[in-house]
Design an enzyme around this catalytic site. Structure first.
Site, PDB file in Angstrom:
ATOM      1  N   GLN A   1      29.207  57.172  50.693  1.00 49.40           N
ATOM      2  CA  GLN A   1      30.470  56.630  51.158  1.00 49.40           C
ATOM      3  C   GLN A   1      31.503  56.551  50.037  1.00 49.40           C
ATOM      4  O   GLN A   1      32.691  56.791  50.253  1.00 49.40           O
ATOM      5  CB  GLN A   1      30.253  55.235  51.752  1.00 49.40           C
ATOM      6  CG  GLN A   1      31.506  54.579  52.301  1.00 49.40           C
ATOM      7  CD  GLN A   1      32.151  55.367  53.427  1.00 49.40           C
ATOM      8  OE1 GLN A   1      31.514  56.218  54.036  1.00 49.40           O
ATOM      9  NE2 GLN A   1      33.411  55.102  53.691  1.00 49.40           N
ATOM     10  N   GLU A   2      31.055  56.226  48.851  1.00 51.62           N
ATOM     11  CA  GLU A   2      31.973  56.059  47.729  1.00 51.62           C
ATOM     12  C   GLU A   2      32.572  57.375  47.255  1.00 51.62           C
ATOM     13  O   GLU A   2      33.779  57.456  47.013  1.00 51.62           O
ATOM     14  CB  GLU A   2      31.242  55.395  46.545  1.00 51.62           C
ATOM     15  CG  GLU A   2      30.939  53.934  46.735  1.00 51.62           C
ATOM     16  CD  GLU A   2      32.189  53.082  46.739  1.00 51.62           C
ATOM     17  OE1 GLU A   2      33.263  53.584  46.363  1.00 51.62           O
ATOM     18  OE2 GLU A   2      32.107  51.921  47.134  1.00 51.62           O
ATOM     19  N   SER A   3      31.757  58.387  47.091  1.00 50.63           N
ATOM     20  CA  SER A   3      32.217  59.579  46.367  1.00 50.63           C
ATOM     21  C   SER A   3      31.838  60.896  47.010  1.00 50.63           C
ATOM     22  O   SER A   3      32.247  61.938  46.515  1.00 50.63           O
ATOM     23  CB  SER A   3      31.629  59.561  44.946  1.00 50.63           C
ATOM     24  OG  SER A   3      30.207  59.661  44.995  1.00 50.63           O
TER      25      SER A   3
ATOM     26  N   LEU B   1      35.582  49.063  43.609  1.00 43.91           N
ATOM     27  CA  LEU B   1      36.131  50.328  43.958  1.00 43.91           C
ATOM     28  C   LEU B   1      37.169  50.128  45.020  1.00 43.91           C
ATOM     29  O   LEU B   1      36.927  49.476  46.003  1.00 43.91           O
ATOM     30  CB  LEU B   1      35.081  51.304  44.432  1.00 43.91           C
ATOM     31  CG  LEU B   1      34.308  51.112  45.594  1.00 43.91           C
ATOM     32  CD1 LEU B   1      33.138  51.964  45.504  1.00 43.91           C
ATOM     33  CD2 LEU B   1      34.161  50.258  46.316  1.00 43.91           C
TER      34      LEU B   1
END
Length: 730
Positions: free
Chosen positions: A590-592, A2
């Site tokens: 944290q990612e999305s 990512l």
């Protein structure tokens, strides 16, 4: 895997929607991931506290269950003696039955309920009308809608009546637009009318002002600017600019703010909007206009600092000197910036004097903390731990609210350990837990104090007990009807009502902004819901800061900042991959920010931001024929496989596995060769990619917050250190 660049929401300033509201059917935790419990003790806080009837309610703990799972218990309560619980049970049953396409049965539970349940009387009438419509009984539906207009003409449910009645008589729609301009049904009316005739300025403005962040709102603003600029009033431009600003269209926002009412904030945003988009010439001109038009405004101090950053050395020093002379809140940062310029000019003595002025004149400032930490880090890197300790130690005393303070306090403990000062080290770690319990460094401190919270080499195998709140907390803003609907888990109806009630969108109160965040989470707008709550940390006035601090003492604040959407998928696939589910949840946050449809510039998709190529490779490995990266279950299935893979690549060292998830295995391998890995805390400090360093700390910070909020053992341990630590909610 990512590669989307995301800004980090630092939880150190960090929040009921209690998590059940956004978890759908995520009520259970599989046995392999721990025992599901419920919080049972009373909260000592009052701002969002429930009434005694709420805490004793048998209905409210059922709100989080799926309709089929709660039907029998609700029926038992609904057929019992009259009480608030009975009324709540009847309402929930009716609402569930309408959704299950059993409107006739719903009407039986609604019969006579409005006279006994005044908090929801208007919505009982609404449910009755919806039930008749679901039955196809047009005559009774029309009568019910007319009854709402007669009995509740000024309440938001009237907008829904006007919408339905307007399907056959357009005059009703005109009333809705005039009386309830922000109601979602009114916005639907505006969209439908614009489809028939797109050249209606009043309706375009209605959408621009009332729906600034919904999909398609940017196009509405663009049409207003391109086609109706000459007809717009300054207040219209302000609404358009605000919409652009909130959606990060900064150049467009800057241009629109030039036509908004002249205020220091608007003038600053013109300059900052251009600045953020790299338009240096336009930004400099706008900052200079701010200084000229509003020489004494607080925004001007920051504007001068921004202008200095765009200017040549001597000119920049002149601007910074103006800041130091006139704007004490901005002066410490200005002095540090001036020192950097003086160093570059070879005036090291003058630079040293500027930095010393920060320490002597502004010892409690964030700038003083920043400078102390810079020196401490240099001393530590040179091996002078005693001097590093001396420089870092005052930070949490003099600048306790500095973003650097948790990190400095932790390293005071680490350096004390290495200097053989074990008592001082223990005191430093306990200080971090007491003062900064939500920080990444609190997790590291807990580990050095011997708590069983997992370390980089063991955290994937931690099997935490997860306990969920029994009931939602009350909302701090909105009508009694809104608050009752929220307690009953009526997320869509709550959101609809809140849209009608929430008028102060550009300048909300602290309570309104928190309520808006909770409402957004309830309908799955997770990223904006979390952001709304986190942005409360930016409030500046003493009164607002006090209100924010009061909210931070509430469990519901933190549950909103750290919700658990899609937790059933996480539990399932984490269990199959033998991964700590709270670590996976921390990574997803944290990612999305739990947005299933989110995508990165590089093409990564979904909750765990899986790249399409990576997803295809994983699917082949696990013989998965069909999948959709935007589907939460598929995404977590693939993402957890990859996270397990990165763990296997690094012998289950979670620091390296998480770093590799972000930066790729090639970079991590290079860093391991380049830097000493014997001390993982020191290794993290040396990661050359600021994004990856921040990413690793954020993921583990998230993990720690989920652990401290939802694991009873850790929660209770923390309460021994800090009276302000959120306790178990009722």
């Amino acid at each position: 895997m990512l590669k989307v660049q995301k800004y980090r929401l630092p939880v150190t300033v960090g929040a009921g929607l209690l998590l059940i509201a956004i978890c759908g059917s995520s009520w259970f935790v599989l046995k392999q991931t721990g025992v599901l419990e419920k919080w049972g003790s009373e909260s000592s806080n009052t701002q969002l506290s429930l009434t005694q009837k709420d805490t004793q309610s048998l209905v409210l703990p059922l709100v989080s269950l799926p309709p089929q799972a709660r039907a029998a218990q609700l029926t038992d309560i609904a057929t019992g003696r009259q009480s608030l619980d009975q009324y709540r049970a009847r309402y929930l049953l009716a609402s569930d039955l309408i959704e299950q396409k059993q409107p006739e049965a719903a009407l039986q539970w609604l019969e006579g309920l409005d006279s006994n349940y005044p908090q929801l009387a208007s919505h009982i009438a609404l449910k009755r009308a919806q039930a008749y419509e679901a039955m196809g009984d047009k005559a009774n539906a029309q009568e019910a809608w007319q009854g709402i207009l007669q009995t509740y003409p000024n309440e938001p449910v009237a907008a829904q009546a006007l919408y339905s009645l307007g399907q056959s008589n357009p005059e009703y729609w005109k009333v809705a637009i005039a009386q309830f301009p922000t109601h979602p049904r009114t916005l639907d009316i505006a969209r439908q009318k614009l489809q028939q005739n797109p050249k209606q300025l009043d309706l375009l403005l209605l959408l621009a002002k009332s729906a600034h962040d919904v999909p398609g709102s940017g196009g509405i603003r663009d049409r207003l600017v391109d086609q109706y600029a000459s007809q717009l009033q300054p207040e219209d431009w302000q609404a358009i600019a605000f919409g652009y600003w909130e959606t990060r269209s900064y150049t467009k926002a800057a241009k629109a703010y030039t036509k908004a009412p002249p205020t220091p904030e608007h003038a600053y945003r013109v300059g900052r909007g251009y600045h953020l988009k790299g338009k240096r010439t336009e930004a400099k001109a706008a900052y200079q206009k701010l200084i000229s038009d509003f020489p004494d405004a607080k925004e001007t101090g920051l504007g001068l600092r921004r202008l200095a950053s765009l200017s040549q050395s001597q000119e920049a020093i002149s601007y910074l000197d103006q800041v130091v002379a006139k704007f004490p809140d901005e002066a410490p940062e200005a002095l540090l910036s001036k020192a950097t310029i003086l160093d570059a000019l070879g005036s090291s003595q003058s630079a040293a004097q500027a930095r010393q002025s920060v320490l002597t004149q502004y010892p409690s400032s964030n700038a003083a903390a920043e400078y102390r930490w810079q020196v401490a880090s240099q001393k530590a890197k040179a091996g002078n731990l005693a001097e590093a300790w001396q420089w870092a130690q005052p930070i949490t005393k003099d600048s306790p609210d500095s973003p650097i303070a948790p990190e400095a306090a932790f390293w005071v403990g680490r350096w004390a350990m290495e200097l053989g000062r074990q008592d001082e080290a223990k005191a430093a770690f306990e200080h971090v837990l007491a003062q900064y319990p939500e920080s990444y460094y609190a997790w590291r401190s807990a580990r050095f104090l011997g708590w069983d919270v997992g370390d980089f080499t063991t955290v994937r195998d931690v099997n935490p007990t997860v306990a969920l709140p029994k009931r939602r907390s009350r909302l701090p803003a909105g009508s009694d009807t809104l608050k009752e609907l929220h307690l009953l888990g009526q997320n869509q109806d709550s959101w609809t009502l809140w849209q009608a009630e929430f008028q102060n969108r550009q300048k909300p109160t602290v309570a309104e902004q928190f309520t808006d965040g909770v409402m957004r989470l309830g309908v799955g707008d997770n990223i904006n819901g979390i952001n709304q709550v986190w942005f409360l940390s930016r409030r500046e006035t003493p009164e607002e800061r006090q209100q924010w601090q009061a909210l931070r003492a509430e469990p519901a604040y933190w549950h909103t900042l750290f919700p658990l959407p899609f937790f059933d998928y996480v539990v399932n696939w984490s269990g199959q991959r033998q991964l700590n589910p709270l670590l996976v949840t921390g990574l997803i946050r944290q990612e999305s920010r739990f947005e299933p449809q989110i995508g990165s510039v590089a093409g990564a998709r979904g909750l765990m931001q899986v790249m399409p190529g990576t997803g295809q490779w994983i699917a082949q490995k696990i013989q998965l024929q069909e999948y959709d990266l935007n589907d939460p279950n598929d995404n977590v299935k693939l993402g957890t496989w990859y996270l397990d893979h990165t763990h296997q690549e690094y012998n289950n060292h979670s620091l390296l596995a998480v770093a590799s998830y972000n930066a790729g295995p090639g970079n991590v391998a290079k860093w391991i060769r380049q830097y000493d890995f014997s001390d993982p805390d020191a290794f993290i400090e040396q990661i050359p990619f600021a994004e990856t360093k921040g990413y690793v700390e954020a993921v583990f910070e998230n993990y720690w917050n989920y652990l401290r909020l939802y694991n009873p053992e850790v929660n209770q341990l923390l309460q021994k250190y800090s009276k302000s630590e959120p306790g178990i909610s009722p």
